[in-house]
Design an enzyme around this catalytic site. Structure first.
Site, PDB file in Angstrom:
ATOM      1  N   ASP A 497       9.932   2.014  -1.564  1.00  0.00           N
ATOM      2  CA  ASP A 497       9.003   2.657  -0.628  1.00  0.00           C
ATOM      3  C   ASP A 497       9.573   2.636   0.795  1.00  0.00           C
ATOM      4  OD1 ASP A 497       6.679   3.824   0.280  1.00  0.00           O
ATOM      5  OD2 ASP A 497       5.347   2.260  -0.467  1.00  0.00           O
ATOM      6  N   ASP A 567       0.548  10.309  -1.802  1.00  0.00           N
ATOM      7  CA  ASP A 567      -0.498   9.291  -1.911  1.00  0.00           C
ATOM      8  C   ASP A 567      -1.844   9.910  -2.228  1.00  0.00           C
ATOM      9  OD1 ASP A 567       0.942   7.013  -1.644  1.00  0.00           O
ATOM     10  OD2 ASP A 567       0.564   6.731   0.488  1.00  0.00           O
TER      11      ASP A 567
HETATM   12  C1  DGJ Z   1       2.724   3.770   0.130  1.00  0.00           C
HETATM   13  C2  DGJ Z   1       2.891   4.280  -1.270  1.00  0.00           C
HETATM   14  O1  DGJ Z   1       2.929   5.675  -1.280  1.00  0.00           O
HETATM   15  C3  DGJ Z   1       1.753   3.742  -2.131  1.00  0.00           C
HETATM   16  O2  DGJ Z   1       1.861   4.270  -3.429  1.00  0.00           O
HETATM   17  C4  DGJ Z   1       1.818   2.246  -2.138  1.00  0.00           C
HETATM   18  O3  DGJ Z   1       2.998   1.827  -2.768  1.00  0.00           O
HETATM   19  C5  DGJ Z   1       1.745   1.712  -0.725  1.00  0.00           C
HETATM   20  N1  DGJ Z   1       2.728   2.327   0.118  1.00  0.00           N
HETATM   21  C6  DGJ Z   1       1.930   0.220  -0.696  1.00  0.00           C
HETATM   22  O4  DGJ Z   1       1.994  -0.281   0.551  1.00  0.00           O
END
Ligand code: DGJ
Length: 744
Positions: A497, A567
């Protein structure tokens, strides 16, 4: 031999599943001073034009459908009569334009000499043609597995005064409508130069084109926008230190009458994950120029004598059969010759991720309960998301401290992974390795390891700072910190990430005059880390992520064959996001999960059926607390998992075609096809009484008969001509997935 869809040229008898035995050819005609790159799908003609002083400039005379005789196009560049000298400079289709000499359109190259002058002039010096395709050291790029897959033309241009050379490389893939282009810059002079623009490719086309690009923001990535031509420049770019949520490093030029299934278009994508710029410029002479490369706004590079600089690669996909054929060519190339590694061609596992199910609030027992429920419905992989390390119970601390939190997980990652493996599931883990929390042991030990500008504040975003990935010591720390965890437990998947963008971007190790190099040096450092980690753990399936889909690009896909798409997990929102993403990227690259309702981002309630039917358009998974679902929903989830396993070879490796756009109406439809089956996915956002039934016509169905879901036998011809009628439940947010199995 790779599977490449061939493009149906008669419109009625689709031949998508034939292989063409065509050799890419690059011919240099010394008499007419032209280069002709030609295969079954396209011609690219470059030519040398002597200017008024006898030096030769490189022009792009043609890019389009295959030509019989490239000389037929030279009238485009033989413009001595009629146009004034100054006008001529604004009409000629320069292949590597600079700011000098009165071409006032967007330039590709600019080098500042020791006197501060920026009048770079590049003239033809030499060329060669070689089979195969060169690698781009330190950068992601498309590749070939054998030299017979492509030929490459190298043309060197030279600035006689400064000694700057630009080696333009055009690789034509033998069996694809695709050219990969990049430029290797070299300082063969005696003085240091400063590159202020070092673009990747410039395309010139006569006439007017629509400009198609993908824009958005967090939770609304890659909306398709098609803008009509206007006599001005349009550009999309990023200055964020990542390709970004706002603009994607992809754009297309489309003839004004081009549709999904007909007409000419050219898709262009950068194989790069950092600051970029794509500019489309149409001038008063109706010439269109498209440039792709690093973003000059955040780029400069000191090029010492004897040193070279490699631009990122740009992919150009030509279609004279509409936007779908352009996208399919990009899908196929990115999936087969940009993505790498063991997982490139393997079926991807059905996963469950705990992020939306628990956020930071979990422990060993809670995770195990979700995994037990997952095992019962056939899910194959459990992914533990953010919050497993340091003291991280919220997003205020601990990034950089990649040591397990024993309060939450007393038996460590190893103990948890083993328990999950014992249930028959693989185990995956989340990292955000490029970041550091001010409240972390790493930051306390190395406060100078983050990007910052001396004397300025260190602005946080999501309470975190960005590690200075341009530094070798930081790169090595990240490689070892991640690798140590991966060595310590049976880990089969990693989610990588990256949750914030650059603000005060500087590096303490860069000399004062070189701070403009940081954005690109960050990417080079990151790519070194990714190369090291992914090649040291080849069995691990890596998925990249950046606050959802904030770094969804072909550069990241070179290291990690899939990306978390957004997200926003709401099923209706995802129709738009996945549809837009498909303009350039294959379904096998898109992570797509079923989440809980009301949806955490949009607040919308959709049926479990609709959520599953949307998610099966990508790499399928769940992101909810499975241990808290109703028995009816668990039955549906069990059905979905079994269905996905039975058709994923088609959804992940078949040909994806857009049929109905969510941006244009209430209905969205797309299809997946291979030689086993056709999967038709239709979605209806709002239910409306008293309307005519929908009819969806399939496209490019391989010849033969198919068994429809009701057992009837339908021919490819009829599926395309008569189409089928999707049956929806009488409710908003409805879906209908129909599978047509090919009969022997
Ligand atoms: C952003 C990601 O897109 C989410 O799926 C998740 O992993 C969060 N970060 C966790 O902090």
């Amino acid at each position: 031999m790779p599977f490449v869809p061939a493009y149906n040229r008669d419109g009625l008898q689709p031949n998508n599943f034939n292989m063409f035995e065509v050799n890419a050819m690059i011919v240099y005609d010394g008499k007419r001073k032209l280069f002709h790159l030609k295969n079954e799908y396209l011609s690219l003609v470059l030519c040398l034009r002597p200017d008024e002083e006898g030096t030769e400039e490189l022009l792009m005379a043609y890019l389009g459908a295959p030509l019989t005789d490239p000389a037929s196009i030279l009238y485009m560049t033989d413009l001595k009569n009629g146009a004034s000298f100054d006008s001529l400079r604004q009409i000629l289709p320069y292949a590597c334009p600079t700011d000098a000499r009165g071409d006032y359109r967007p330039a590709l190259v600019c080098a500042r000499d020791p006197h501060g002058q920026r009048c770079t002039e590049l003239f033809y010096a030499s060329h060669c043609i070689k089979p195969g395709k060169p690698a781009l050291p330190g950068l992601p790029a498309s590749y070939v597995e054998s030299d017979s897959e492509a030929d490459t033309l190298y043309i060197t241009l030279r600035d006689g005064l400064t000694g700057l050379t630009a080696e333009l490389r055009y690789t034509l893939f033998t069996q694809r409508p695709i050219i990969a282009a990049s430029i290797l810059y070299q300082n063969e002079g005696e003085n240091a130069l400063t590159l202020e623009n070092a673009g990747s490719v410039c395309v010139s086309l006569p006439g007017r084109y629509d400009f198609i690009h993908l824009h958005g923001g967090w939770a609304k990535e890659r909306a398709v926008e098609r803008v009509s031509p206007a006599v001005l420049s349009r550009s999309v770019s990023s200055a964020r230190g990542a390709s970004g949520h706002e603009h994607n490093p992809f754009a297309a030029l489309a003839a004004l009458d081009t549709t999904e299934f007909s007409g000419e278009c050219l898709g262009a994508a950068l194989v790069y994950s950092g600051d970029f710029a794509i500019t489309a410029d149409e001038n008063a002479f109706n010439t269109t120029r498209l440039t792709l490369g690093l973003n000059p706004r955040t780029f400069s590079w000191r090029l010492e004598p004897g040193c070279s600089f490699q631009s990122p690669e740009a992919l150009l996909a030509y279609s004279d059969h509409g936007l779908n054929a352009m996208s399919q060519a990009l899908h196929s190339l990115i999936r087969q010759r940009v993505c790498r590694g063991e997982w490139r061609d393997k079926e991807r596992p059905v996963l469950i991720n705990n992020w939306e199910g628990t956020y930071f609030n979990f422990n060993h027992e809670k995770i195990l309960n979700i995994a037990k429920a997952a095992a019962k419905v056939g899910i194959e992989l459990f992914v533990l998301d953010d919050g497993w390390f340091g003291k991280r119970n919220d997003d205020n601390c601990s990034l950089g401290d990649w040591v397990v939190n024993r309060e939450k997980l007393p038996r460590g990652i190893k103990g948890l992974a083993e328990d999950i493996n014992a249930l028959g599931l693989k185990f995956g883990l989340w990292f955000e390795p490029e970041m550091v929390s001010p409240d972390s042991d790493l930051y306390r030990a190395h406060p100078d390891w983050c990007l910052h500008a001396e004397g300025r504040r260190r602005s946080e975003s999501r309470n975190q700072l960005i590690l200075d990935m341009s530094r070798r010591d930081v790169q090595d720390y990240v490689i070892e910190a991640v690798s140590a965890v991966l060595r310590s437990a049976p880990i089969d998947y990693v989610k990588w990430d990256m949750n914030r963008n650059f603000k005060e971007a500087g590096s303490v190790l860069l000399a004062d005059g070189r701070q403009g190099e940081i954005a690109h040096r960050y990417m080079l450092g990151l790519y070194r880390v990714l190369e090291n980690v992914t090649s040291a753990f080849p069995h691990i399936l890596f998925e990249s992520c950046s606050g959802g889909g904030g770094r969804f690009d072909a550069g990241m896909l070179h290291y990690m064959p899939q990306t978390w798409t957004s997200d926003d997990s709401d099923a209706v929102e995802r129709l738009f996001i996945q549809y837009g993403t498909s303009m350039c990227y294959p379904a096998s690259a898109m992570g797509a999960h079923v989440s809980a309702v009301p949806n955490h981002q949009a607040g919308r309630v959709t049926s479990i059926r609709m959520r599953g039917d949307v998610a099966l358009g990508g790499n399928f998974g769940y992101e909810l607390d499975l241990s808290a679902q109703s028995p009816e929903d668990m039955d549906e989830i069990r059905r979905q998992v079994a269905l996905v396993k039975s058709i994923r070879s088609t959804t992940q490796r078949g040909v994806f075609t857009r049929l109905e756009s969510p941006f244009e109406g209430n209905l969205t439809a797309w299809q997946f096809a291979d030689d086993k089956r056709i999967i038709l996915c239709v979605y209806r956002v709002l239910s409306r009484p008293n309307t005519a039934p929908a009819r969806v016509r399939l496209h490019d169905v391989p010849e033969g008969d198919y068994t429809a879901p009701d057992g009837s036998i339908l021919s490819a011809n009829d599926l395309m001509r008569a189409g089928v009628r999707p049956i929806f439940p009488r409710e908003d947010f409805a879906s209908c997935v129909m599978i047509f199995e090919k009969k022997n």
